[in-house]
Design an enzyme around this catalytic site. Structure first.
Site, PDB file in Angstrom:
ATOM      1  N   TYR A 127      14.183  -0.939 -18.001  1.00 18.76           N
ATOM      2  CA  TYR A 127      13.890   0.436 -18.384  1.00 18.76           C
ATOM      3  C   TYR A 127      15.173   1.202 -18.695  1.00 18.76           C
ATOM      4  CZ  TYR A 127      12.557   5.337 -18.220  1.00 18.76           C
ATOM      5  OH  TYR A 127      12.386   6.664 -18.532  1.00 18.76           O
ATOM      6  N   ARG A 134      17.051   4.118 -26.752  1.00 21.20           N
ATOM      7  CA  ARG A 134      16.352   5.289 -27.294  1.00 21.20           C
ATOM      8  C   ARG A 134      17.321   6.464 -27.445  1.00 21.20           C
ATOM      9  NH1 ARG A 134      11.322   7.805 -23.990  1.00 21.20           N
ATOM     10  NH2 ARG A 134      12.876   7.655 -22.321  1.00 21.20           N
ATOM     11  N   TYR A 186      19.247  13.860 -15.835  1.00 17.49           N
ATOM     12  CA  TYR A 186      19.274  13.025 -14.635  1.00 17.49           C
ATOM     13  C   TYR A 186      20.695  12.531 -14.346  1.00 17.49           C
ATOM     14  CZ  TYR A 186      14.157  12.418 -14.166  1.00 17.49           C
ATOM     15  OH  TYR A 186      12.815  12.600 -13.959  1.00 17.49           O
ATOM     16  N   ARG A 199       9.203  17.105 -20.961  1.00 20.18           N
ATOM     17  CA  ARG A 199       8.023  17.004 -20.086  1.00 20.18           C
ATOM     18  C   ARG A 199       6.731  17.269 -20.852  1.00 20.18           C
ATOM     19  NH1 ARG A 199      10.051  14.115 -15.952  1.00 20.18           N
ATOM     20  NH2 ARG A 199      11.930  15.098 -15.121  1.00 20.18           N
ATOM     21  N   GLU A 305       1.215   7.109 -12.810  1.00 22.34           N
ATOM     22  CA  GLU A 305       1.722   8.036 -13.818  1.00 22.34           C
ATOM     23  C   GLU A 305       0.526   8.541 -14.605  1.00 22.34           C
ATOM     24  OE1 GLU A 305       5.316   7.005 -15.933  1.00 22.34           O
ATOM     25  OE2 GLU A 305       4.398   7.543 -17.842  1.00 22.34           O
TER      26      GLU A 305
END
Length: 312
Positions: A127, A134, A186, A199, A305
């Site tokens: 991930y 990305r 983050y 979000r 999720e």
């Protein structure tokens, strides 16, 4: 007029002339835009279908297959390679460049299905490699962090990466959750490049807003809460969803509650948690269509999720 809306339909009657995309899960359909190799949990199989009230055209650009109307384009692409960051960077460049060439320059929502998402690849979790690829692609193509689209990234058993996305002629507005650190802020513990998504994304068509809710989990600040406790994680996830829906609606100049969610997908790491999660999610979001899927989540300590679409 809102030019696109999602629904869940029987896999036996998924495609019609007003279809922008058909996404199937674990069941191969000849008319599917994408088939995601993850298992549906619960009742008879359904497909995720994106409908259009406007005439639909089909096309291809490089590795991307898409359908579009006069306002939005929905495309799919997949790839596989030994280096997830390289594969991701390549696919995202194709996505953005193809959407721009077709006249739909604004990414609103992206779904990413990553093979072995929590496995290590050259001493780094896959991930995190996906996130690096990305980030590199989007920033290289001129995206500021406040322009990152709503998104989710979950696992699948098959190798590689499957992506489907919605792009628009109209720009969306990105929204963050005050309960959470923006993903692009983050700290380095979450990877060499932070996850590049918002979000939620709001888009307005003729004054009618639609909220694309990103994959949302039991994260407060930047930390996972209630590790190992699926019900605790579900409570925290629902609090996050309620806050981001309310924030998004306020940004759009209207009001909304959880009742405004009309389409919801819940990813569950452990199939044994399905009964309790499904009962509580459907009770908390009673007006939505629901799809439950067995899938690994982007962090090994996350058990669920939830994502969806809301109409204030």
């Amino acid at each position: 007029m809102v030019p696109i809306h999602p629904e869940l339909v029987s896999t036996k009657a998924a495609s019609t002339d007003d279809t922008l995309a058909v996404v199937s899960f674990g069941v191969s359909l000849p008319e599917a835009s994408a088939t995601i190799p993850i298992r549906q949990l619960g009742p008879a199989p359904v497909a995720e279908v994106w409908r259009s009230p406007l005439p639909v055209t089909r096309g291809h650009c490089g590795g991307i297959s898409f359908r579009s109307n006069s306002e939005v384009l929905v495309g799919t692409i997949s790839g596989e390679g030994p280096e997830t960051d390289v594969t991701t960077r390549h696919l995202y460049r194709q996505i953005v460049e193809a959407a721009r060439r077709a006249g739909y320059p604004h990414l609103l929502r992206v779904w990413n299905h990553v093979g072995g998402i929590n496995e290590d690849e050259r001493a780094l979790e896959r991930y995190k490699r996906f996130s690096a690829g990305r980030h590199d692609a989007l920033t290289h193509l001129g995206y500021a962090r406040e322009q990152f689209p709503a998104a989710c990234a979950v696992g699948m058993k098959s190798p590689g990466l499957i992506v489907y996305f919605i792009a628009s002629r109209a720009a969306g507005e990105q929204v963050e959750n005050p309960r959470q650190v923006a993903a692009y802020d983050y700290p380095p513990a979450y990877g060499p490049k932070s996850p590049s998504f918002s979000r939620a994304t709001i888009v307005r068509w003729d004054g009618e807003p639609m909220i694309f809710l990103s994959g949302t989990s039991s994260v407060v600040g930047h930390k996972t809460c209630h590790a190992g406790d699926v019900e605790g994680q579900l409570d925290e996830t629902l609090r996050n969803i309620e806050r981001i829906v309310c924030e998004s609606a306020a940004r759009a100049g209207c009001r909304a509650t959880l009742d405004n969610l009309g389409f919801v997908k819940t990813y569950i790491r452990r199939a044994s948690d399905y009964d309790v999660v499904a009962a509580r999610v459907t009770a908390a979001l009673p007006r939505a269509q629901h799809l439950f899927l067995e899938s690994d989540i982007c962090r090994p300590d996350l058990l669920i999720e939830i994502e969806g679409v809301a109409r204030p």
